[in-house]
Structure formats: C-alpha cells, structure tokens
Design a protein around this motif. Structure first.
Motif, short mmCIF file in Angstrom:
data_model
loop_
_atom_site.label_atom_id
_atom_site.label_comp_id
_atom_site.label_asym_id
_atom_site.label_seq_id
_atom_site.Cartn_x
_atom_site.Cartn_y
_atom_site.Cartn_z
N LEU A 89 0.81 -1.21 0.00
CA LEU A 89 0.00 0.00 0.00
C LEU A 89 0.85 1.27 0.00
CD1 LEU A 89 -2.86 -1.03 2.46
CD2 LEU A 89 -2.81 -1.15 -0.03
N ASP A 90 2.01 1.24 0.66
CA ASP A 90 2.89 2.41 0.63
C ASP A 90 3.39 2.69 -0.79
OD1 ASP A 90 2.64 2.90 3.33
OD2 ASP A 90 4.37 1.64 3.87
N VAL A 91 3.69 1.62 -1.52
CA VAL A 91 4.13 1.79 -2.91
C VAL A 91 2.99 2.35 -3.75
CG1 VAL A 91 4.89 0.56 -4.99
CG2 VAL A 91 5.87 -0.02 -2.77
N ARG A 92 1.79 1.86 -3.54
CA ARG A 92 0.66 2.35 -4.32
C ARG A 92 0.37 3.81 -4.01
NH1 ARG A 92 -3.52 -2.44 -3.20
NH2 ARG A 92 -4.99 -1.00 -4.20
N GLU A 93 0.53 4.20 -2.75
CA GLU A 93 0.34 5.61 -2.38
C GLU A 93 1.41 6.48 -3.03
OE1 GLU A 93 0.23 8.51 1.57
OE2 GLU A 93 0.39 6.33 1.80
N ALA A 94 2.66 6.00 -3.02
CA ALA A 94 3.74 6.76 -3.66
C ALA A 94 3.50 6.89 -5.16
CB ALA A 94 5.09 6.09 -3.38
N LEU A 95 2.97 5.84 -5.77
CA LEU A 95 2.62 5.92 -7.20
C LEU A 95 1.55 6.98 -7.44
CD1 LEU A 95 2.52 2.21 -8.46
CD2 LEU A 95 3.69 4.12 -9.57
N SER A 96 0.59 7.06 -6.53
CA SER A 96 -0.45 8.09 -6.65
C SER A 96 0.14 9.48 -6.55
CB SER A 96 -1.52 7.87 -5.58
OG SER A 96 -2.53 8.86 -5.65
N ARG A 97 1.13 9.66 -5.68
CA ARG A 97 1.79 10.97 -5.57
C ARG A 97 2.52 11.32 -6.86
NH1 ARG A 97 2.99 9.15 -0.19
NH2 ARG A 97 5.12 8.57 -0.80
N VAL A 98 3.10 10.32 -7.51
CA VAL A 98 3.75 10.57 -8.80
C VAL A 98 2.73 11.01 -9.84
CG1 VAL A 98 5.00 9.48 -10.72
CG2 VAL A 98 5.67 9.00 -8.37
N ARG A 99 1.58 10.32 -9.87
CA ARG A 99 0.54 10.70 -10.85
C ARG A 99 0.03 12.12 -10.57
NH1 ARG A 99 -0.92 5.10 -10.17
NH2 ARG A 99 -2.40 5.65 -8.53
N THR A 100 -0.11 12.45 -9.29
CA THR A 100 -0.54 13.81 -8.93
C THR A 100 0.46 14.84 -9.41
OG1 THR A 100 -1.71 12.99 -6.97
CG2 THR A 100 -1.15 15.33 -7.01
N ALA A 101 1.75 14.59 -9.18
CA ALA A 101 2.78 15.53 -9.62
C ALA A 101 2.79 15.65 -11.14
CB ALA A 101 4.15 15.07 -9.12
N ARG A 102 2.54 14.56 -11.83
CA ARG A 102 2.50 14.61 -13.30
C ARG A 102 1.33 15.46 -13.79
NH1 ARG A 102 3.22 9.50 -14.28
NH2 ARG A 102 1.03 8.95 -14.36
N LEU A 103 0.18 15.34 -13.13
CA LEU A 103 -0.97 16.16 -13.50
C LEU A 103 -0.73 17.63 -13.20
CD1 LEU A 103 -3.82 13.79 -12.25
CD2 LEU A 103 -3.21 14.26 -14.62
N GLN A 104 -0.07 17.90 -12.07
CA GLN A 104 0.25 19.29 -11.74
C GLN A 104 1.21 19.88 -12.76
OE1 GLN A 104 1.69 18.66 -7.76
NE2 GLN A 104 -0.30 19.09 -6.82
N LYS A 105 2.14 19.09 -13.22
CA LYS A 105 3.07 19.55 -14.25
C LYS A 105 2.32 19.86 -15.54
CE LYS A 105 6.83 17.78 -17.14
NZ LYS A 105 6.04 17.29 -18.27
#
Length: 486
Positions: A89-105
């Motif tokens: 679950l920690d990996v999946r949460e970190a993946l979600s943070r990456v997707r969020t940063a990509r959308l913000q970019k």
C-alpha cells in the motif's frame, strides 16, 4: 475625392491590423530572449575516497546490488519481495503521488499556450407604452475569446521547470519507498526463520529437560532419588518452558508483518510461512564500492537533489513578479436579433490587441518573496547535504555491524562447542556420583543459551547484510514500478 477617402480609411485599417501583427511578432521573439532567476547547477560535495570499514576494495557490482535478494537463493523470499513491490500500500500511495505531480506539471505547462473560451447568450425584452402599446425585441450572440500570456521574462517557464523537478523528486520518493520496503520484507523473513530455529532449539531443550525431570521423579518415588536435584530439574524445566511464549509471539508478529507488507490482512500468509524453513545461507562476501557511488544509487539523495533543483527554479518564478506581464487577447463573435439568422447575419464582432500588467507598488512584498525563496533554496541545499551525510553514516554503521556480528557468531560457535562438551562431562560425573546435579543444570543452561544466541546471531548477520544493500540504495533498479515522466 470619394475614392481617395475610401483608400485612406482602408490604409488606416491595415495599419491597425499590421500594428497588431508586428506586436505579436515582437513579443513572440522576445519571449525566447530572457529567463529570470539562477540556472541550476548540481552541487558538488567532497566525499571520502573509501569506507572506514570496507569489506572489499573492488568496484561495486551494480547488477548484484539491483537484485540483491537473489544472493539468498530462497525462492519464497524472492516471491514475497516481488509480491510486496507490486501490492504494498505504501508503494501504491507513492505511485499516486507521482501521478498527482505529473498532472500538476501538465497544468503548469498549459500556461505556455493560448486559452480559448466559448460563449453564447440570448435575451428577450418587452416594452409597454402608456396607452397599452408594446414592442418586443430579441438578441442573440455567440463567439470565442482567446488569451495568451507571452512569457517574455521566463517566469512561466521557470514554473514549468519547477513542476518538472517536483515530478522527478516524487519518482525518486517512490524508488526510496521500494528500497525500504524490500529491505523490510527481507529482514522480517530472516526474523521469521530465526524465530523458527530458536523455537526448535527451545522445544528440544524442553523435551530433554522433561525427560530428565521424569527420570529424577521416578527415582525419588521409589526412594532412590535426590529431592534437591528433583526441585532443581523442575525449575530448570519451567524456566525453559517460559521462553517459548516470547518466541511464539515474535514468530507470529513476523508472519503478520510480512502479510501486511505484501498488501494482505494479518494472518493471510500463515499457511505458507508456518512451514519451518532454514535460514538462507548466502555468500557473505560483498563489494561495496566507494562512497561517491551512493550519490547515484540512493533514491533519497536523488530526491533531495531534485527538490533543490525545483526550489532553484522557484526563485525565478518569484523574480518574474518584478517585471511586466504581457498578454495577447482577442475575440470573435456573431450577433443577431433572430436565432435563425445568427449564423447568416452580417453582424460580425472581433477584437485583437496586446495588454500589459505591471505591479507598480507592493510595499516590497515581491522582493521579500524573492529573498524567502532564496532562503528556501539554502534550506533545500542543507537538507541535501544532511541526506548525504546521513547516508554515509548508515553505510558505515551497517558495515561495522556486519563485520563485528560475524566475529560474534564465530565466538558463539566456539562457546557452544565448549558448552556441549561441558554438559556431557557434567552429566557423566553426576551419574558416577562425582558431582552434584547443580553442575549439570548449569551446563545445560549454558548450552541452551549459546545455541539460542548463535541462532540469533546468524539471523543478525543476514539482517546486517540486507541493511548494507539497503544503505547502498539497492533494489529499486530492478523492481521499480512503471512511471511516466511526461
């Protein structure tokens, strides 16, 4: 005369249109000529040339580091690690943070391009006179508005640059989560096997002491026994039994932890992990390379460096507020008093022209913000340097623990061999009447203690080996989740 007048109006119209075109060309040209803020330069730190506690001096084996768990040659451990990398679950949460940063970019990048808005409206009105007369009217219009901020001084581009660096930092954060996760899985698996081995030893000792107590009890019952020896055997047996619950708790906790690390409820892996297994026996030789290599391998250092780069770009974003902002705005539309004739109506509306926005007075707020961003950059640099120093400390601690624990294990092996010999001698002497039963109990306790410590030390050596691989930043290279930098 009329012809001349018409030509004059036409020329004026062309001049206005040509001026807008010239303005457009000039701002587009100027937009590539300047960029506010400092350009980022990767920091250079002086690192030691070698480790204080080097095991081997040769170059680090990067392939072995990337898949370090394979040196244990344990299929179940490899399966648990791969499952954790996919479902934790920690990996999946970190993946979600990456997707969020990509959308913000992506949102920041949209500021580089024109925006277009559509609009439409309709209206109806009625006017009544004093004598009952009335008139109705309708109006319809539709059109598009467009706007574009021309990034002459590079503030928008610095903002996009900062968001790109933030995305890269989140990707490295994901890799760091993977590194910590894989090490935690391996250490808990080693704990599991260590507890299983210690339980086997403890249960064997209990069984042996139970036989001894039963023998002494039978002799005492027929009047040929020693009451003191019987009491001593009894408390020795109960003391050994009292060790079992603690070991069983540790075993249960290790199995539950492994289940959670692989994304499952506690208890879901008991059917698999309750089957006893031996501790892995990998080669204890490891090449750790040189300190400079951790800058390239450790994700936490890479993340901290990307955060520093992002904060450097934010200085440019703050400095851009000192300068004017240029916009190109335009609109085009249709207007009619009838909905049916809206498209065919000769009424056309359009406008095009530049605009400028420039803060004239802000009581020093902009310059204060620039200074704030500069201080934040300094803080980011200090965090980067601290991360590097902490990483060096972690490697050194892991290396010295690994070396010294192997020495301790060798001492325990020698002690266990001597304790086994002493236990045999004490038992023979007691049976021949040459010594008391107390010496037998002491020898048995010492043997059990050495065997238990030796099993625990074997697990500690393997756990320290895992910590070395973790401290060197191993694992994410082979099992990193798929992410996009775009």
């Amino acid at each position: 005369m009329m012809k001349y007048t018409n030509n004059k109006k036409s020329a004026a119209s062309l001049l206005r249109q040509g001026g807008a075109g010239i303005t457009l060309i000039m701002v587009v040209f100027l937009s590539g000529c300047s960029r506010v803020g400092p350009d980022y330069v990767r920091p250079s730190l002086e690192l030691p040339g070698q480790w204080n506690n080097s095991i081997r001096k040769n170059t680090q084996d990067e392939q072995r580091l990337a898949g370090w768990w394979q040196v244990f040659d344990d299929p179940l451990l490899s399966s648990l690690i791969e499952e954790a990398a996919a479902d934790n679950l920690d990996v999946r949460e970190a993946l979600s943070r990456v997707r969020t940063a990509r959308l913000q970019k992506a949102g920041r990048e949209s500021s580089l391009y024109p925006s277009v808005d559509g609009n439409a409206s309709a209206g109806w009105s009625e006017r009544r006179g004093g004598e009952g007369a009335s008139s109705d009217s309708e109006s319809y219009n539709a059109g598009f508005d467009a706007g574009w901020e021309v990034d002459i001084f590079g503030g928008v581009r610095r903002s996009v640059q900062a968001s790109q660096r933030e995305l890269e930092a989140q990707v490295e954060d994901l890799h760091d989560v993977v590194v910590s996760l894989l090490a935690e899985v391996a250490i808990n698996y080693i704990d599991l096997r260590t507890y299983q081995r210690r339980l086997v030893l403890a249960e064997s000792s209990v069984a042996l002491q139970q036989e001894t107590w039963e023998l002494l009890d039978a002799l005492f019952t027929v009047g040929n026994g020693d009451a003191l020896a019987l009491a001593q055997a009894r408390y020795n047996l109960e003391n050994s039994k009292a060790r079992l619950p603690g070991l069983e708790i540790g075993l249960e906790a290790s199995m539950n932890r492994l289940a959670v690390l692989t994304g499952k409820p506690a208890g879901d892996l008991h059917y698999l992990l309750n089957v006893p297994g031996a501790l892995p026996e990998p080669s204890l030789q490891i090449a750790v390379g040189v300190p400079a290599e951790i800058l390239r391998q450790r994700p936490d250092i890479r993340r901290s460096e990307r955060e520093l780069a992002a904060q450097t770009a934010r200085i440019g974003v703050a400095e851009a507020d000192l300068y004017p902002r240029f916009f190109l705005r335009g609109s085009i539309g249709l207007e009619s008093i009838s909905l049916e004739k809206l498209v065919t109506s000769p009424a056309r509306l359009w406008s095009l022209g530049p605009s400028i926005s420039w803060p004239i007075f802000d009581a020093g707020a902009i310059r204060s913000n620039i200074k704030i961003q500069g201080e934040l950059q300094q803080q980011a640099y200090l965090r980067y340097e601290h991360t590097v120093l902490t990483a060096l400390e972690e490697v050194e601690n892991a290396l010295i623990s690994y070396v010294k624990e192997q020495q301790r294990l060798e001492n325990l092996r020698n002690g266990a061999a001597a304790a086994e010999q002493a236990a045999d001698l004490a038992e023979n002497q007691y049976l021949s009447g040459m010594t008391g039963f107390n010496n037998v109990l002491d020898a048995q306790r010492s043997l059990l203690s050495f065997e238990d410590q030796m099993a625990e030390s074997r697990g500690a050596v393997l756990a320290d080996l895992v910590r070395i691989y973790k401290s060197m930043g191993g694992g994410w290279q082979k099992l990193r989740p798929a992410v996009s930098m775009n």
